[in-house]
Design an enzyme around this catalytic site. Structure first.
Site, mmCIF file in Angstrom:
data_model
loop_
_atom_site.group_PDB
_atom_site.id
_atom_site.type_symbol
_atom_site.label_atom_id
_atom_site.label_comp_id
_atom_site.label_asym_id
_atom_site.label_seq_id
_atom_site.Cartn_x
_atom_site.Cartn_y
_atom_site.Cartn_z
ATOM 1 N N SER A 45 0.842 -1.196 0.000
ATOM 2 C CA SER A 45 0.000 0.000 0.000
ATOM 3 C C SER A 45 0.877 1.245 0.000
ATOM 4 O O SER A 45 1.602 1.510 0.962
ATOM 5 C CB SER A 45 -0.910 -0.001 1.231
ATOM 6 O OG SER A 45 -1.528 1.266 1.327
ATOM 7 N N HIS B 263 -1.109 -1.098 -4.401
ATOM 8 C CA HIS B 263 -2.407 -0.783 -3.796
ATOM 9 C C HIS B 263 -2.429 0.720 -3.504
ATOM 10 O O HIS B 263 -1.576 1.241 -2.790
ATOM 11 C CB HIS B 263 -2.597 -1.589 -2.512
ATOM 12 C CG HIS B 263 -3.927 -1.392 -1.860
ATOM 13 N ND1 HIS B 263 -5.065 -2.065 -2.260
ATOM 14 C CD2 HIS B 263 -4.311 -0.591 -0.839
ATOM 15 C CE1 HIS B 263 -6.085 -1.687 -1.505
ATOM 16 N NE2 HIS B 263 -5.660 -0.778 -0.635
ATOM 17 N N ASP C 20 -4.595 3.925 -2.115
ATOM 18 C CA ASP C 20 -5.727 4.313 -1.268
ATOM 19 C C ASP C 20 -6.133 5.765 -1.520
ATOM 20 O O ASP C 20 -5.364 6.680 -1.247
ATOM 21 C CB ASP C 20 -5.334 4.167 0.207
ATOM 22 C CG ASP C 20 -5.166 2.720 0.601
ATOM 23 O OD1 ASP C 20 -6.131 1.953 0.435
ATOM 24 O OD2 ASP C 20 -4.067 2.354 1.062
ATOM 25 N N MET D 14 -8.703 8.601 -0.352
ATOM 26 C CA MET D 14 -9.631 8.948 0.744
ATOM 27 C C MET D 14 -10.104 10.386 0.590
ATOM 28 O O MET D 14 -9.285 11.261 0.270
ATOM 29 C CB MET D 14 -8.903 8.831 2.088
ATOM 30 C CG MET D 14 -8.256 7.486 2.324
ATOM 31 S SD MET D 14 -7.380 7.489 3.900
ATOM 32 C CE MET D 14 -6.640 5.852 3.854
ATOM 33 N N HIS E 27 -8.159 1.598 -4.441
ATOM 34 C CA HIS E 27 -9.163 1.400 -3.389
ATOM 35 C C HIS E 27 -9.780 2.760 -3.072
ATOM 36 O O HIS E 27 -9.145 3.606 -2.448
ATOM 37 C CB HIS E 27 -8.444 0.801 -2.167
ATOM 38 C CG HIS E 27 -9.305 0.634 -0.957
ATOM 39 N ND1 HIS E 27 -8.774 0.385 0.291
ATOM 40 C CD2 HIS E 27 -10.657 0.665 -0.793
ATOM 41 C CE1 HIS E 27 -9.755 0.275 1.161
ATOM 42 N NE2 HIS E 27 -10.906 0.443 0.544
ATOM 43 N N MET F 146 -11.996 5.143 -1.112
ATOM 44 C CA MET F 146 -12.728 5.366 0.142
ATOM 45 C C MET F 146 -13.359 6.743 0.030
ATOM 46 O O MET F 146 -12.946 7.706 0.696
ATOM 47 C CB MET F 146 -11.759 5.266 1.332
ATOM 48 C CG MET F 146 -11.387 3.827 1.658
ATOM 49 S SD MET F 146 -9.856 3.692 2.578
ATOM 50 C CE MET F 146 -8.690 3.711 1.227
ATOM 51 N N MET G 16 -12.020 -5.485 4.585
ATOM 52 C CA MET G 16 -11.253 -4.571 5.443
ATOM 53 C C MET G 16 -11.010 -5.250 6.798
ATOM 54 O O MET G 16 -11.952 -5.636 7.485
ATOM 55 C CB MET G 16 -12.007 -3.258 5.652
ATOM 56 C CG MET G 16 -12.146 -2.386 4.415
ATOM 57 S SD MET G 16 -10.600 -2.033 3.569
ATOM 58 C CE MET G 16 -9.647 -1.206 4.828
ATOM 59 N N GLY H 160 -9.283 4.274 6.649
ATOM 60 C CA GLY H 160 -8.958 5.679 6.902
ATOM 61 C C GLY H 160 -7.502 5.913 7.250
ATOM 62 O O GLY H 160 -6.978 6.988 6.985
ATOM 63 N N GLY I 112 -3.380 4.011 7.811
ATOM 64 C CA GLY I 112 -2.460 2.881 7.841
ATOM 65 C C GLY I 112 -2.012 2.649 9.278
ATOM 66 O O GLY I 112 -2.295 3.457 10.167
ATOM 67 N N ASP J 147 -7.174 -6.178 3.578
ATOM 68 C CA ASP J 147 -6.564 -4.851 3.668
ATOM 69 C C ASP J 147 -6.609 -4.319 5.096
ATOM 70 O O ASP J 147 -7.682 -4.027 5.627
ATOM 71 C CB ASP J 147 -7.308 -3.903 2.720
ATOM 72 C CG ASP J 147 -6.628 -2.550 2.598
ATOM 73 O OD1 ASP J 147 -5.500 -2.392 3.104
ATOM 74 O OD2 ASP J 147 -7.245 -1.660 1.975
ATOM 75 N N GLY K 249 -3.504 -3.943 8.553
ATOM 76 C CA GLY K 249 -2.848 -4.645 9.649
ATOM 77 C C GLY K 249 -2.239 -5.992 9.279
ATOM 78 O O GLY K 249 -2.012 -6.827 10.149
ATOM 79 N N GLY L 39 0.894 -2.279 4.072
ATOM 80 C CA GLY L 39 1.434 -0.921 4.034
ATOM 81 C C GLY L 39 2.593 -0.767 4.983
ATOM 82 O O GLY L 39 3.768 -0.926 4.607
ATOM 83 N N SER L 40 2.279 -0.488 6.244
ATOM 84 C CA SER L 40 3.318 -0.251 7.249
ATOM 85 C C SER L 40 4.295 -1.407 7.356
ATOM 86 O O SER L 40 5.508 -1.187 7.493
ATOM 87 C CB SER L 40 2.691 -0.062 8.624
ATOM 88 O OG SER L 40 1.610 0.804 8.527
HETATM 89 C C1 DX5 Z 1 -6.676 1.698 5.208
HETATM 90 C C2 DX5 Z 1 -6.157 1.455 3.824
HETATM 91 C C3 DX5 Z 1 -5.085 0.439 3.790
HETATM 92 C C4 DX5 Z 1 -3.833 0.844 4.515
HETATM 93 C C5 DX5 Z 1 -3.157 -0.412 4.989
HETATM 94 O O1 DX5 Z 1 -7.780 2.508 5.163
HETATM 95 O O2 DX5 Z 1 -7.183 1.007 2.979
HETATM 96 O O3 DX5 Z 1 -4.772 0.044 2.462
HETATM 97 O O4 DX5 Z 1 -2.954 1.585 3.735
HETATM 98 O O5 DX5 Z 1 -2.082 -0.074 5.778
HETATM 99 P P1 DX5 Z 1 -1.487 -1.038 6.878
HETATM 100 O O6 DX5 Z 1 -0.957 -2.256 6.145
HETATM 101 O O7 DX5 Z 1 -0.398 -0.205 7.495
HETATM 102 O O8 DX5 Z 1 -2.577 -1.396 7.820
HETATM 103 ZN ZN ZN Z 2 -6.627 0.083 1.016
#
Ligand code: DX5
Ligand code: ZN
Length: 218
Positions: free
Chosen positions: A8, A33, A35, A37, A66, A68, A137, A142, A144, A175, A177, A197-198
């Site tokens: 991500s 990926h 995001d 928002m 993705h 949002m 999800m 919202g 990461g 998606d 954690g 992501g993280s």
């Molecule tokens: C959250 C996003 C995710 C996010 C995931 O709203 O849709 O794609 O970037 O990040 P991690 O892997 O750090 O939870």
């Molecule tokens: Zn996402």
């Protein structure tokens, strides 16, 4: 079929975006990926069209967007033009979901639907045959860096059954954690694509982290 990793970009270093995109290009990752928002559907604003345009210019793997955002129908053609290969909208943001899915496909993209943690799998029964992707999800969307919600495993199994029952070719994406602590159990439950992501970008060696995660699940 091999299981996929989708880093991500939200967790990348935006001041070194080209570097981080090249890292993903040269890694064993499968998709980007992305995001988007809007600060209305979710309590955060990420980035918009000019940034996606810049990412598309350098990215040489599947671009998985993705959304949002509320009322995503407004921007379907825009995201197609910006290079999205897969466009995922939220079930909770679409009044006429069937129409939205058809519009995404008509614009030449694969169609995905994301479900918030509180939304049951059963709401997809009447559209599952039309979908290319369902994004479950595993955090509230919202941000990461949030903790994985354990109830996700149950939802993945339920979705896997629904897909098999309906002979759908739909892929299951997770998606939020995702780490090496939950990846295997997610795959065992039926997941096909893990967004990370993280766990990837905040690690000491993101290329190595992607490689290890990919090996772990395949
Ligand atoms: C959250 C996003 C995710 C996010 C995931 O709203 O849709 O794609 O970037 O990040 P991690 O892997 O750090 O939870
Ligand atoms: Zn996402």
């Amino acid at each position: 079929m091999s299981k996929l990793i989708a880093p991500s970009v939200l967790a990348a270093d935006f001041a070194n975006l080209q570097r981080d995109i090249e890292m993903v290009n040269n890694s064993e990752a499968d998709w980007f990926h992305i995001d988007i928002m809007d600060g209305v559907f979710v309590p955060n604003i990420s980035f918009g069209m000019p940034v996606l345009k810049a990412i598309s210019k350098h990215a040489n793997k599947t671009i998985d967007v993705h959304l949002m955002i509320v009322d995503p129908d407004r921007y379907i053609q825009t995201f197609a033009d910006l290079g999205a290969d897969i466009l995922t909208v939220h079930y909770e943001a679409c009044t006429h979901l069937h129409r939205t899915i058809q519009a995404i496909k008509a614009a030449g993209m694969k169609a995905g639907v994301a479900l918030n943690p509180h939304t049951p799998i059963a709401v997809l029964e009447d559209v599952i045959a039309d979908l290319d992707l369902v994004c479950i999800m595993s955090v509230n969307p919202g941000f990461g860096g949030q903790s994985f919600i354990e109830n996700t495993y149950k939802k993945v199994s339920q979705l896997k059954h629904l897909i098999e029952f309906s002979n759908s070719a739909c892929q299951i994406e997770i998606d939020g954690g995702v780490t090496d602590q939950n990846a295997n159990q997610l795959i065992e439950a039926g997941a096909d694509v893990l967004v990370a992501g993280s766990f990837v970008f905040k690690s000491d060696n993101p290329t190595e982290t992607i490689k290890n995660l990919k090996e772990l699940i395949n």
